[in-house]
Design a protein around this motif. Sequence first.
Motif, PDB file in Angstrom:
ATOM      1  N   THR A  89       3.108 -97.116 -52.306  1.00  0.00           N
ATOM      2  CA  THR A  89       3.297 -95.792 -51.721  1.00  0.00           C
ATOM      3  C   THR A  89       2.558 -94.712 -52.503  1.00  0.00           C
ATOM      4  O   THR A  89       1.998 -93.774 -51.908  1.00  0.00           O
ATOM      5  CB  THR A  89       4.798 -95.437 -51.647  1.00  0.00           C
ATOM      6  OG1 THR A  89       5.382 -95.638 -52.935  1.00  0.00           O
ATOM      7  CG2 THR A  89       5.505 -96.291 -50.618  1.00  0.00           C
ATOM      8  N   ASP A  90       2.517 -94.832 -53.830  1.00  0.00           N
ATOM      9  CA  ASP A  90       1.790 -93.802 -54.584  1.00  0.00           C
ATOM     10  C   ASP A  90       0.273 -93.984 -54.448  1.00  0.00           C
ATOM     11  O   ASP A  90      -0.481 -93.018 -54.478  1.00  0.00           O
ATOM     12  CB  ASP A  90       2.225 -93.715 -56.046  1.00  0.00           C
ATOM     13  CG  ASP A  90       2.308 -95.048 -56.729  1.00  0.00           C
ATOM     14  OD1 ASP A  90       2.504 -96.040 -56.023  1.00  0.00           O
ATOM     15  OD2 ASP A  90       2.171 -95.089 -57.956  1.00  0.00           O
ATOM     16  N   GLN A  91      -0.175 -95.235 -54.290  1.00  0.00           N
ATOM     17  CA  GLN A  91      -1.605 -95.438 -54.008  1.00  0.00           C
ATOM     18  C   GLN A  91      -1.976 -94.856 -52.642  1.00  0.00           C
ATOM     19  O   GLN A  91      -3.048 -94.270 -52.467  1.00  0.00           O
ATOM     20  CB  GLN A  91      -1.943 -96.936 -54.038  1.00  0.00           C
ATOM     21  CG  GLN A  91      -1.926 -97.529 -55.441  1.00  0.00           C
ATOM     22  CD  GLN A  91      -1.957 -99.055 -55.424  1.00  0.00           C
ATOM     23  OE1 GLN A  91      -1.690 -99.686 -54.399  1.00  0.00           O
ATOM     24  NE2 GLN A  91      -2.264 -99.643 -56.572  1.00  0.00           N
ATOM     25  N   ARG A  93      -0.435 -92.326 -51.161  1.00  0.00           N
ATOM     26  CA  ARG A  93      -0.437 -90.870 -51.313  1.00  0.00           C
ATOM     27  C   ARG A  93      -1.724 -90.401 -52.004  1.00  0.00           C
ATOM     28  O   ARG A  93      -2.352 -89.434 -51.590  1.00  0.00           O
ATOM     29  CB  ARG A  93       0.785 -90.425 -52.118  1.00  0.00           C
ATOM     30  CG  ARG A  93       0.927 -88.925 -52.254  1.00  0.00           C
ATOM     31  CD  ARG A  93       2.244 -88.533 -52.901  1.00  0.00           C
ATOM     32  NE  ARG A  93       2.361 -89.046 -54.248  1.00  0.00           N
ATOM     33  CZ  ARG A  93       3.324 -89.836 -54.682  1.00  0.00           C
ATOM     34  NH1 ARG A  93       4.282 -90.210 -53.860  1.00  0.00           N
ATOM     35  NH2 ARG A  93       3.348 -90.261 -55.933  1.00  0.00           N
ATOM     36  N   ALA A  94      -2.124 -91.144 -53.038  1.00  0.00           N
ATOM     37  CA  ALA A  94      -3.360 -90.777 -53.760  1.00  0.00           C
ATOM     38  C   ALA A  94      -4.576 -90.900 -52.853  1.00  0.00           C
ATOM     39  O   ALA A  94      -5.491 -90.074 -52.920  1.00  0.00           O
ATOM     40  CB  ALA A  94      -3.532 -91.662 -54.985  1.00  0.00           C
ATOM     41  N   ARG A  97      -4.558 -87.796 -50.710  1.00  0.00           N
ATOM     42  CA  ARG A  97      -4.901 -86.616 -51.527  1.00  0.00           C
ATOM     43  C   ARG A  97      -6.396 -86.600 -51.819  1.00  0.00           C
ATOM     44  O   ARG A  97      -7.032 -85.544 -51.837  1.00  0.00           O
ATOM     45  CB  ARG A  97      -4.112 -86.645 -52.840  1.00  0.00           C
ATOM     46  CG  ARG A  97      -2.693 -86.139 -52.705  1.00  0.00           C
ATOM     47  CD  ARG A  97      -1.975 -86.158 -54.045  1.00  0.00           C
ATOM     48  NE  ARG A  97      -0.709 -85.455 -53.979  1.00  0.00           N
ATOM     49  CZ  ARG A  97       0.158 -85.404 -54.976  1.00  0.00           C
ATOM     50  NH1 ARG A  97      -0.096 -86.036 -56.110  1.00  0.00           N
ATOM     51  NH2 ARG A  97       1.278 -84.736 -54.848  1.00  0.00           N
TER      52      ARG A  97
END
Lengths: 148, 428
Positions: A89-91, A93-94, A97
């Motif tokens: 999930t953070d990948q 989001r990145a 972005r």
Amino acid sequence: MTIKRFLKAVAVMVAITAFNNTPGMASESEVLIIANKDMTINSLSKAEIKNIFLGMTTFWPDNTKITFATLVKLEVHKRFVVKYTNKSTDQFRAYWRNQLFIGKGRIPKIFKTEQEIVNFVAKTDGAIGYVSPSAAIDTVKVITVSDN
Amino acid sequence: MNLKKTTTLILFAVIIFSKNSLAEDQYGQVDIHGFISQGYLQTDKNNYLAETEDGTFQFNEMGINFTTDVTDRLRLGVQFFARDMGINGNDEIVVDWANADYHWRDWLGVRIGKHKGFSGFFSATRDLDMLRTCILLPQSTYGELFRDAFSSYRGVEFYGRILLGRAGLLAYEFSVGEPNFSPDTGIAYAFKQAFSILNLEINNVKPSTTQAYRVTWYAPLAGFKIKSGWIEGKNTLISGSLNSALADRAGLTKFEYEYDFDSYFVSTEYQREKLSLIGEFLSGSMDGKWDLGLGYEDRPPRTFQGWYGALNYDFSEFFKASVSYSEFYPDVDNRHGKDVNPVTDYNTRLLLSNRKVFGNDFEAWLKTTTLSLRFDVNEYWLLKLEVAYNDGFGAYTSAENPRKPDDPFVADVDRYWFLYAAKVTYTF
């Protein structure tokens, strides 16, 4: 700053966070892909879904714009991102972005509840999203997913 | 139309086409996002782009952007940006990018205005600390000195993507425009410092029209991609004045340097769950001539090369780490730093004939091993720590360092040195 001080500071930070290990990758389990009822598409491959949610494919075959919607912080969001985009999930989001801050994309539509994403997909032409199997999906269609 | 007019027009259009964010449809809503980073740099020996031996906080970035979709095919956006790194940036606000993006089909779109990115995976995102684990990108392929010159360009960009069925997906970009060269950017600073003994002041930098392409292949193997590209510019002209006793004695009255450059890169990444492996290679060459008041003289062409390999691992959502090794050679034909300047009229007047091209042998290379740690406090805040062990001084200007007492042509720098960095970033 000496290297000893630097390494001590690093060791403390690692100790605090490395073992606070919330899994980045959730296990694969059921996620329903939903779409606007007026769409002619009834099935998509996993690769096609990945391309849509990473902004690689932005038009349906009839050249109407694809609008994809995402959830945030829910377990079904983790399951979807891991299963279909090959990212945590953070990948994910990145990734978005990245597109945003270099002027080559916008952050996807984000909803906090499954009811909100269902309502958005139901009223938006060309919209696609995902929910858990327990969500109320009377107003949208479920897309069949193939492995190829 | 110049860039200020273009930016004003795009910003005006974003406002005109914007509407209440509670509107039912998605067109016209303006997204506003931004970031702010504050860093700290320290070296145990040598000054790196700033007075780093004493430690410096002159290392920050901040940006804010406004984006709106006017129709399902037309997007407008602008980002304002400021940064500081030693003598570069000084927190002056600039237009980082500002463009109108018309996306006609998946296989063809066009952007006009100012755009991000020339080469590699990260040149477009190098100002964006939140998108990577390391603080400083490997200097072998992303030299800090030329960061502002090559991070964006103004012009036209065509782009698209083609599905290749079982062979994956191909994304491509082709652009024509001007890089961000000016007397305030690092490229002018590099010349100024290289000729500091002549007290060179750069008055004008006339960028060349530059063309570039980039192709990315997303292979069927999940997480594997290869990107390659090429860039070429002709007749960049840098001019300035000389104000030193040496220049007067040598009869040198002006500085004009005209050159062509080209560069290509190959980048590859394999990402599988928490692990990613990245390797990038960059090569470029400059070929030019100069006139210091006595007519043009051809300068020896020079080819630089750099590469790195990096391993990133996401231990958790809160902690990520990266290790990398990189090598850079500012002149591949002089990897060991032993070559001397040829005997020419200008070199003789400048007392450079038969002197080593690099004052210290180890200015002919830079080999760096870096460990980076990233701590995501939450979705918005992050902290990074980094230590880099360096062999050589090849990617940097030695200008921030004193000269050797017995030889004013040679910088008093050490071959082996550590760089420590820390950075905090907030993103919204």
